[in-house]
Design a protein around this motif. Structure first.
Motif, PDB file in Angstrom:
ATOM      1  N   THR A 118       0.824  -1.211   0.000  1.00 13.05           N
ATOM      2  CA  THR A 118       0.000   0.000   0.000  1.00 13.05           C
ATOM      3  C   THR A 118       0.860   1.263   0.000  1.00 13.05           C
ATOM      4  OG1 THR A 118      -0.152  -0.104   2.421  1.00 13.05           O
ATOM      5  CG2 THR A 118      -1.931  -1.139   1.168  1.00 13.05           C
ATOM      6  N   GLU A 119       1.835   1.289  -0.878  1.00 11.52           N
ATOM      7  CA  GLU A 119       2.642   2.487  -1.116  1.00 11.52           C
ATOM      8  C   GLU A 119       3.323   2.323  -2.464  1.00 11.52           C
ATOM      9  OE1 GLU A 119       6.646   2.161   1.304  1.00 11.52           O
ATOM     10  OE2 GLU A 119       5.000   1.363   2.541  1.00 11.52           O
ATOM     11  N   GLN A 120       3.703   3.442  -3.081  1.00 12.14           N
ATOM     12  CA  GLN A 120       4.371   3.359  -4.377  1.00 12.14           C
ATOM     13  C   GLN A 120       5.410   4.460  -4.559  1.00 12.14           C
ATOM     14  OE1 GLN A 120       1.683   2.880  -7.697  1.00 12.14           O
ATOM     15  NE2 GLN A 120       3.326   2.843  -9.232  1.00 12.14           N
ATOM     16  N   LYS A 121       5.192   5.620  -3.967  1.00  5.81           N
ATOM     17  CA  LYS A 121       6.148   6.716  -4.116  1.00  5.81           C
ATOM     18  C   LYS A 121       7.142   6.722  -2.968  1.00  5.81           C
ATOM     19  CE  LYS A 121       5.023  10.669  -5.717  1.00  5.81           C
ATOM     20  NZ  LYS A 121       4.464  12.025  -5.915  1.00  5.81           N
ATOM     21  N   LEU A 154      -0.095  -9.294   1.141  1.00  2.00           N
ATOM     22  CA  LEU A 154      -0.478  -7.889   1.162  1.00  2.00           C
ATOM     23  C   LEU A 154       0.337  -7.224   2.263  1.00  2.00           C
ATOM     24  CD1 LEU A 154      -4.095  -6.440   0.953  1.00  2.00           C
ATOM     25  CD2 LEU A 154      -2.231  -5.284   2.102  1.00  2.00           C
ATOM     26  N   LEU A 155       1.151  -6.241   1.884  1.00  5.05           N
ATOM     27  CA  LEU A 155       2.028  -5.548   2.815  1.00  5.05           C
ATOM     28  C   LEU A 155       1.524  -4.134   3.034  1.00  5.05           C
ATOM     29  CD1 LEU A 155       5.504  -6.522   1.278  1.00  5.05           C
ATOM     30  CD2 LEU A 155       4.075  -7.851   2.842  1.00  5.05           C
ATOM     31  N   SER A 156       1.524  -3.711   4.284  1.00  2.25           N
ATOM     32  CA  SER A 156       1.084  -2.353   4.594  1.00  2.25           C
ATOM     33  C   SER A 156       1.835  -1.877   5.830  1.00  2.25           C
ATOM     34  CB  SER A 156      -0.428  -2.317   4.843  1.00  2.25           C
ATOM     35  OG  SER A 156      -0.857  -0.997   5.083  1.00  2.25           O
ATOM     36  N   GLY A 186       1.633   8.244 -13.138  1.00  8.65           N
ATOM     37  CA  GLY A 186       2.341   6.974 -13.093  1.00  8.65           C
ATOM     38  C   GLY A 186       2.172   6.182 -11.813  1.00  8.65           C
ATOM     39  N   VAL A 187       1.293   6.652 -10.935  1.00  6.28           N
ATOM     40  CA  VAL A 187       1.080   5.986  -9.649  1.00  6.28           C
ATOM     41  C   VAL A 187      -0.372   5.539  -9.563  1.00  6.28           C
ATOM     42  CG1 VAL A 187       1.149   6.240  -7.133  1.00  6.28           C
ATOM     43  CG2 VAL A 187       2.882   7.370  -8.554  1.00  6.28           C
ATOM     44  N   ARG A 188      -0.604   4.332  -9.104  1.00  4.98           N
ATOM     45  CA  ARG A 188      -1.944   3.761  -9.029  1.00  4.98           C
ATOM     46  C   ARG A 188      -2.697   4.350  -7.832  1.00  4.98           C
ATOM     47  NH1 ARG A 188      -3.689  -1.733 -10.833  1.00  4.98           N
ATOM     48  NH2 ARG A 188      -5.742  -2.111  -9.921  1.00  4.98           N
ATOM     49  N   ASN A 189      -3.952   4.639  -8.019  1.00  3.12           N
ATOM     50  CA  ASN A 189      -4.806   5.147  -6.945  1.00  3.12           C
ATOM     51  C   ASN A 189      -5.647   4.001  -6.374  1.00  3.12           C
ATOM     52  OD1 ASN A 189      -6.187   7.005  -5.237  1.00  3.12           O
ATOM     53  ND2 ASN A 189      -7.899   7.040  -6.683  1.00  3.12           N
ATOM     54  N   GLU A 193      -0.905   4.428  -4.096  1.00  2.00           N
ATOM     55  CA  GLU A 193      -1.086   5.486  -3.103  1.00  2.00           C
ATOM     56  C   GLU A 193      -2.560   5.860  -3.099  1.00  2.00           C
ATOM     57  OE1 GLU A 193       1.203   6.468  -1.100  1.00  2.00           O
ATOM     58  OE2 GLU A 193       3.108   5.919  -2.068  1.00  2.00           O
ATOM     59  N   TYR A 194      -2.956   6.744  -2.202  1.00  3.43           N
ATOM     60  CA  TYR A 194      -4.364   7.152  -2.131  1.00  3.43           C
ATOM     61  C   TYR A 194      -4.469   8.627  -2.502  1.00  3.43           C
ATOM     62  CZ  TYR A 194      -9.051   8.061  -0.344  1.00  3.43           C
ATOM     63  OH  TYR A 194     -10.370   8.442  -0.223  1.00  3.43           O
ATOM     64  N   PHE A 195      -5.134   8.900  -3.642  1.00  3.21           N
ATOM     65  CA  PHE A 195      -5.324  10.261  -4.118  1.00  3.21           C
ATOM     66  C   PHE A 195      -6.753  10.747  -3.907  1.00  3.21           C
ATOM     67  CE2 PHE A 195      -1.849   8.522  -6.693  1.00  3.21           C
ATOM     68  CZ  PHE A 195      -0.878   9.492  -6.516  1.00  3.21           C
TER      69      PHE A 195
END
Length: 633
Positions: free
Chosen positions: A458-461, A512-514, A493-496, A479-481
């Motif tokens: 649950t992260e990408q940037k 699933l990692l968070s 370029g980042v998944r919402n 990420e959450y936008f």
């Protein structure tokens, strides 16, 4: 040939399921065991778990149910293969085999009258031969025993070749045999045993460890109803020949006047027609009180022409520098005992608040020592950042760890600030802080994910996503936008993704990692339900969160009302946010042990946490934890 009266199995007796473990080259021995089990217990289920690669033999011709090693679903299997020798690995997988047998339940074809009862599971080493049914074992388990063990000796052995103190080193009970009753209490202890076997199934007598065997000295302390079977006809072997006498005709063999149940041909030397075992220099065929003729007959069957090819099969794994030979005898001049890899992190598990508080009480001195170590590393009278060197298990090697007093919220007895250890011990090489390095360390160590494992994080940037994406080809991040773009869509370029309503199809991921995200989710119970949905059966949710491990209820700092307004119960706590560096992310709660209730309500099985501390890796501070929840298979 078995005497007819010894073959009678009472009709009202529960089933005994049998299994053994061996490499490919010992399949002839497993076949002898299997045939003897079927003679003594007609219709019994017998399984061979192959501690090797599933090739090089004809299972149909052998007439046995042979299960491959991978069928056990051991998360750390590849690491265990790399670090254990053949003896250690064969014994290390034993508890996992028990758990698989427990899960199977009764089957058609088990012994008469037992179809509706939970099975009793019996493990036997592959160098054992049965001579009559294990009546006393079934009776003890039917009467309520949780486990049945056989001691190495039945009376003091002060002047024997293997004296009493020998068994204080190697184990009181011989784990070539163990029978367990399939109950949840027993399964709990077997799971503990399995966790220990991942890295502590070693031959290290100076440290008091001898593969899986010494651990079972603790079994009577952990379970009610452990039955120690003091029957001379069980587990006859080189270590107790001084007190056993085998006699009678082949059709009704006895030991010390009681029916002979099984013989354990441990350490048999196929090329030596006189010596009984490589482990004994005292007993030979000629002076073994009836044991020698059985060894001679057993050796002849093992060395029969039809078994020669199987016995010569090399091990599939490259153990201790030798592909086809290993040190089966401690101190026998073989490879040295296994040692933990440099990057091994010892982490305790806790399934409940009571268990964790018990640790705090029992380990008070150790915890006090940990705080003293932290204090000794902390500069006095100043607030500048400082460094010390630790091993980084994520990027590998020893590196400086940068630590600051940013967000310090505690002081020592002299008023000096205490660093926020959880957030501010960052590796100069990879940049990851304490909690992230520890979480990744435990994920790689305990789960040993494959390079092509399907992983959602649950992260990408972040630096962590970049690091993991180079290691795992099927990693998905997000990420959450909010509502700026639809869920599942890309933004720069980042998944919402909204953790409370993920866009993925069900059963899409193995892991699933968070890491420190769920405290920013208004309704974590919805996130747990979504995690359960998108994980494969057997998949794991692995997460870290700010938590108070010494209390049950979570601390609710803020809530999202039905009208969309934020209701603050405590001053707003804002954490960093890679997609909103100025605004940050609001922390809704600090979790307590009620998080386990949320996980169970979502469907996860037996959630737990790892708690840890390590000077070697720079994992400092009280209450460091990583939570784990597995979706049932």
């Amino acid at each position: 040939m078995i005497a007819p009266y010894l073959r009678v199995v009472p009709e009202n007796q529960s089933a005994l399921r049998f299994f053994t473990i061996c490499a490919r080259n010992f399949l002839p021995g497993a076949k002898i065991l299997c045939d003897s089990v079927r003679r003594a217990h007609p219709g019994a289920v017998f399984t061979v778990y192959l501690c090797d690669r599933d090739m090089g033999y004809d299972a149909e011709a052998l007439g046995m149910d042979i299960e491959p090693l991978e069928a056990l679903g051991i998360p750390a299997l590849e690491r265990m293969i790399r670090t254990y020798n053949i003896t250690e690995l064969c014994t290390a997988i034993k508890p996992y085999c028990f758990l698989r047998e427990f899960a199977r339940g009764p089957e058609a074809g088990t012994e008469a009258g037992a179809a509706e009862q939970s099975p009793h599971v019996v493990y036997l080493d592959p160098d054992i031969e049965l001579f009559s049914p294990l009546v006393e074992v079934a009776e003890a388990l039917d009467a309520g025993a949780s486990a049945v063990l056989t001691p190495h000796v039945l009376k003091p052995a002060e002047r024997a070749e293997f004296a009493d103190d020998h068994f204080l080193r190697y184990g009181i009970y011989n784990l070539g045999f163990i029978a367990l009753r399939a109950t949840e209490a027993v399964a709990d202890v077997v799971r503990w045993w399995a966790r220990r076997m991942v890295d502590q199934c070693i031959i290290d007598l100076p440290q008091g460890i001898f593969v899986d065997q010494k651990w079972m000295d603790l079994l009577p302390a952990f379970l009610d109803g452990v039955h120690v079977l003091r029957h001379p006809g069980y587990n006859v072997a080189y270590w107790n020949l001084h007190e056993r006498r085998i006699h009678g005709p082949d059709t009704a063999l006895q030991c010390n006047g009681q029916p002979l149940r099984f013989v354990h041909y441990s350490g048999i030397i196929l090329e030596d027609v006189e010596q009984l075992s490589r482990h004994s220099g005292m007993f030979y065929v000629s002076n073994s009180f009836g044991y020698g003729p059985l060894v001679r007959r057993y050796r002849a069957r093992l060395t029969a022409p039809e078994n020669r090819r199987l016995r010569q099969l090399p091990y599939a794994f490259f153990w201790n520098g030798a592909g086809d030979s290993n040190a089966h005898t401690p101190g026998g001049g073989g490879a040295p005992a296994w040692r933990r890899p440099d990057s091994f992190l010892f982490a305790r598990q806790a399934f409940s608040l009571e268990q964790y508080l018990g640790y705090l009480s029992a380990e008070a001195r150790e915890i006090e020592s940990q705080r003293a170590t932290e204090a000794a590393l902390t500069p006095r009278g100043r607030r500048e950042a400082f460094e010390f060197t630790c091993y980084c298990a994520v990027c590998g090697g020893r590196h400086p760890m940068v630590t600051s007093f940013m967000y310090s919220c505690a002081t020592d007895g002299e008023g000096n600030p205490i660093p926020n250890w959880r957030e501010h011990i960052a590796c100069r090489s990879c940049g990851l802080p304490n909690r992230v390095r520890a979480s990744v360390h435990l994920f790689l160590q305990e789960f040993d994910p494959a390079p092509d494992s399907r992983i959602y994080i649950t992260e990408q940037k972040t630096a962590l996503y970049t690091l993991l994406s180079g290691r795992f080809s099927r990693l998905t991040g997000s990420e959450y936008f909010g509502n700026r773009v639809p869920k599942g869509a890309m933004f720069d370029g980042v998944r919402n993704e909204n953790f409370e309503a993920l866009s993925f199809q069900s059963e899409s991921f193995d892991y699933l990692l968070s890491f420190d995200v769920l405290e920013h989710v208004p309704h974590p119970e919805r996130a747990f339900a979504e995690a359960f949905r998108v994980l494969e059966p057997g998949g794991s949710l692995i997460f870290s969160v700010p938590a108070h491990l010494d209390r049950y209820p979570s601390t609710i700092r803020a809530e999202l009302a039905s009208d969309g307004q934020i209701v603050h119960h405590l001053p707003a706590e804002i954490h960093g946010n890679p997609v909103d560096e100025k605004g940050g992310a609001l922390c809704f709660r600090h979790f307590g042990w009620d998080v386990m209730d949320m996980l169970r309500e979502a469907g996860f099985r037996r959630p737990f946490l790892y708690h840890y501390w390590s000077r070697e890796f720079g994992y400092f501070g009280p209450g460091q934890a990583l939570f784990v929840a597995e979706k049932p298979r």
